[in-house]
Structures are given as structure tokens and as C-alpha cells.
Scaffold this active site. Structure first.
Site, PDB file in Angstrom:
ATOM      1  N   ASN A 158      -0.945   4.324 -15.734  1.00 62.84           N
ATOM      2  CA  ASN A 158      -1.314   3.415 -14.609  1.00 62.84           C
ATOM      3  C   ASN A 158      -2.943   3.592 -14.331  1.00 62.84           C
ATOM      4  O   ASN A 158      -3.136   5.055 -13.632  1.00 62.84           O
ATOM      5  CB  ASN A 158      -0.655   3.568 -13.442  1.00 62.84           C
ATOM      6  CG  ASN A 158      -0.885   2.687 -12.326  1.00 62.84           C
ATOM      7  OD1 ASN A 158      -1.774   2.024 -12.296  1.00 62.84           O
ATOM      8  ND2 ASN A 158      -0.046   2.851 -11.277  1.00 62.84           N
ATOM      9  N   SER A 171       0.685  -1.221   0.104  1.00 63.05           N
ATOM     10  CA  SER A 171      -0.139  -0.131   0.072  1.00 63.05           C
ATOM     11  C   SER A 171       1.042   0.901   0.109  1.00 63.05           C
ATOM     12  O   SER A 171       0.750   2.029   0.889  1.00 63.05           O
ATOM     13  CB  SER A 171      -0.950  -0.039   1.341  1.00 63.05           C
ATOM     14  OG  SER A 171      -1.727   1.321   1.190  1.00 63.05           O
ATOM     15  N   GLY A 193       3.936 -11.676 -11.044  1.00 61.04           N
ATOM     16  CA  GLY A 193       4.443 -12.991 -10.500  1.00 61.04           C
ATOM     17  C   GLY A 193       5.732 -13.674 -11.297  1.00 61.04           C
ATOM     18  O   GLY A 193       5.712 -14.928 -11.256  1.00 61.04           O
ATOM     19  N   CYS A 216      -4.259   1.410  -9.864  1.00 61.52           N
ATOM     20  CA  CYS A 216      -3.719   1.368  -8.669  1.00 61.52           C
ATOM     21  C   CYS A 216      -4.637   1.175  -7.482  1.00 61.52           C
ATOM     22  O   CYS A 216      -5.623   1.948  -7.627  1.00 61.52           O
ATOM     23  CB  CYS A 216      -2.769   2.321  -8.278  1.00 61.52           C
ATOM     24  SG  CYS A 216      -2.230   2.438  -6.521  1.00 61.52           S
TER      25      CYS A 216
END
Ligand code: SIN
Length: 333
Positions: free
Chosen positions: A129, A67, A250, A132
């Protein structure tokens, strides 16, 4: 190992993921930034932004919750202080930008245009972006609606048109129909898609009942996100055969990168793995290079979209007949 992400030629398909390698050349202390496909900087806004209160990072069972809250020095300070170091490091740079309103996307785009219109320097692309999870009003995340996605992309695309740089829309996996959002981004002016940002998560201290991150909830990244990213890339590649796609989520080793390329990504980004080992992006590249050779792929283009070409050769009972159908670098139509 060269690849193309739309009009952008890269020496290899491995980049850093926005938010995991600082705003400038910070990772250069650990690796040669010129050896990466590109460096994607942490998202920048019109004004400097302090981000969320600490703690900002928390290990999760199969990854990490963050965060951070989009802390950044503001676009003007970044242009003055960070771009020169990235240029001297020989990095190709993707500038990630964010805004709290449609007007913010237009304004950050205008400032980039003013600064880069004569010379783009090391900048090869922009990343919008719009996904978020760590902003004050999550209900209003742009990437949660087709209308807001299209509006943010149109505003940015209009403002940066004189630069002639492609914009990659970074989308959220926290949606029911990602393909619809991706379509809105492309229609709004995105030249490509970055898939995907973090999944919304929460960690609670059960004794106090309080959230463990200073900002409350957070975004889940790392290995837990990987199959979700593979699915997002696969679905969007199937829906948009000629869009540029960058896969992120990942990627911890060369096999993970190969899997995203096979699903249809033209390039990949390494994020959370860099928190464990700042040299991870170059290790992923070395492993991917080795994997391609071991599996008999002569180029990255041959790997991109392999799973779709196999899909096209499935027999009615679902068996794959051909081990590596169409591995000639052509995408399924
Ligand atoms: C953050 O700074 O909170 C993370 C950025 C993102 O998830 O887009």
C-alpha cells in the site's frame, strides 16, 4: 470460476479489499472466508499505529469518505495473533503492508521474511500500500511519484525475495499519469498492480467551517470510484498486457466485478460494499457466477480483457463488429 493472478491460483476472482475486512478473521463471523478468492488484510506497518482521530467514516453521495489513518497492531502482533485464525478459517491471505519511509518497507518485509521463510502458511501474496491518502504528509505519498514508487517497491521486493511471493502495488488514482507510476512499480519489483485506492476528498461542516472527519481530508470509495477504477485497469492492461492486475473500486455487485474483469483485471476486490453488508463479497461472487453463465462465458479467463479483444476488432468508424471477439481466454497481444 478459478483465476490466476500471475503465479497465484485462486478458486475464484473475488477478494476483500484491504482495510474493509479487519486485520484477521473478523469477517468470518458473517461468511466462510475459505469461499473467497482471498482475504486482503488491512495494511500493516513495522510498529503498531493508532491512526487518525474520530470521526473516521462519513457517508458521501455515492460512496464513503474515510480517514482511518492506517491503524494497525504492527506486523509482529499480527503474525502472532491474526494469522492463526485466518489459517484455521481456510482463507488464502494477501498481506498488505505500508510504511512512512523506504526503510519501513524494507523492515516490514524483513520481519515477514523471518516469520514466513520456513512456511508461508495461508499467505499467497503481498500488497504494497503506497497510496493511502490519510497520512500526515500527503505530498510525500509514494504512489504520487515514479521515483518514490520504484524505491518503495524495490525495498520491499529485496527484503521479501526469499519468500518467493508476488507483490501487488496498490496505486492511487490521484495522479496525472497512472500508467507511468504503474510502470515504475513493475520495474521496481512489483509482480502486479492493485488498481485503485481511494480518491482524495474533503467534507466540511459549512456552519463551523471545520472538516467533518477527524483527520481533515479523507479517501472517497464506493460507487463513485467505480468508473475511475475501470479506466485505470483498462489503461494499465493496455500498457502492460502481461502484468497481473487486481481491480478495486466500487464493486457492489456481480456486474461491477465483470466490468473490471472485462477491462483487464485478473481478479477483483470488494471494499465499501462490505460496510453496508458484510456478506457482500460472497454475494458479488454469486452474482458474477450467474452473470458468466447467463452471458455464455465458460470461465473467468474468457471474461478477463474482453474489452481489449473487442477493441482490436473495431472498424475504422468505431463500431464493434464482433459481439465477443476472441472469447477464448487469450489476451490481446
Ligand atoms: C486508511 O486507513 O486511512 C485507509 C487506507 C488506505 O486508503 O490505504
Amino acid at each position: 470460476m478459478t483465476t490466476r493472478v500471475g503465479p497465484v491460483s485462486l478458486p475464484n476472482p473475488v477478494m476483500t479489499a484491504s482495510g474493509t475486512a479487519g486485520h484477521g478473521a473478523e469477517l468470518g463471523a458473517y461468511l466462510d472466508l475459505s469461499q473467497l478468492g482471498a482475504v486482503v488484510v488491512k495494511s500493516l506497518s513495522v510498529e503498531p499505529w493508532a491512526g487518525n482521530p474520530a470521526p473516521r467514516l462519513l457517508p458521501a453521495a455515492a460512496g464513503m469518505l474515510n480517514s482511518v489513518g492506517l491503524q494497525n497492531p504492527g506486523i509482529d502482533a499480527w503474525l502472532a495473533d491474526d494469522i492463526p485464525a485466518l489459517a484455521s478459517a481456510g482463507a488464502r491471505v494477501v498481506v498488505s503492508v505500508w510504511g512512512r519511509s523506504v526503510g519501513d518497507y524494507a523492515e516490514v518485509g524483513r520481519r515477514l521474511t523471518t516469520a514466513l521463510v520456513r512456511s508461508r502458511g495461508p499467505v499467497v501474496a503481498l500488497e504494497a500500500n503506497i497510496s493511502c491518502p490519510n497520512v500526515e504528509d500527503r505530498e510525500r505519498m509514494f504512489a504520487h511519484s515514479t521515483e518514490a514508487t520504484s524505491a518503495a517497491l524495490s525495498a520491499l521486493a529485496g527484503a521479501v525475495a526469499p519468500l518467493g511471493l508476488p507483490i501487488w502495488a496498490k496505486l492511487s488514482p490521484n495522479v496525472t499519469d497512472l500508467v507511468a507510476i504503474a510502470g515504475a512499480a513493475l520495474a521496481g519489483g512489483a509482480g502486479g498492480l492493485t488498481l485503485v485506492n481511494t480518491l482524495m476528498g474533503l467534507a466540511i461542516d459549512p456552519a463551523s467551517g471545520l472538516p467533518r472527519l477527524g483527520g481533515g481530508g479523507g479517501g472517497l470509495s464506493g460507487p463513485a470510484l467505480h468508473p475511475i477504477a475501470v479506466r485505470a485497469v483498462y489503461d494499465c492492461r493496455q500498457a502492460f498486457p502481461s502484468a497481473s492486475i487486481v481491480g478495486v473500486g466500487g464493486v457492489s455487485g456481480g456486474y461491477d466485478a465483470a466490468e473490471l474483469l472485462s477491462a483487464g483485471a485478473d481478479a477483483v476486490q470488494v471494499g465499501t460494499a462490505s460496510f453496508v453488508d458484510p456478506r457482500a463479497p460472497l454475494r458479488v461472487l454469486a452474482e458474477l457466477t450467474e452473470w458468466c453463465a447467463a452471458e455464455g462465458f465458460g470461465s473467468v479467463a474468457e471474461v478477463v480483457g474482453t474489452s481489449h479483444r473487442r477493441e482490436a476488432t473495431r472498424t475504422p468508424n468505431g463500431q464493434n463488429e464482433v459481439a465477443r471477439a476472441g472469447a477464448a481466454g487469450k489476451r490481446a497481444p
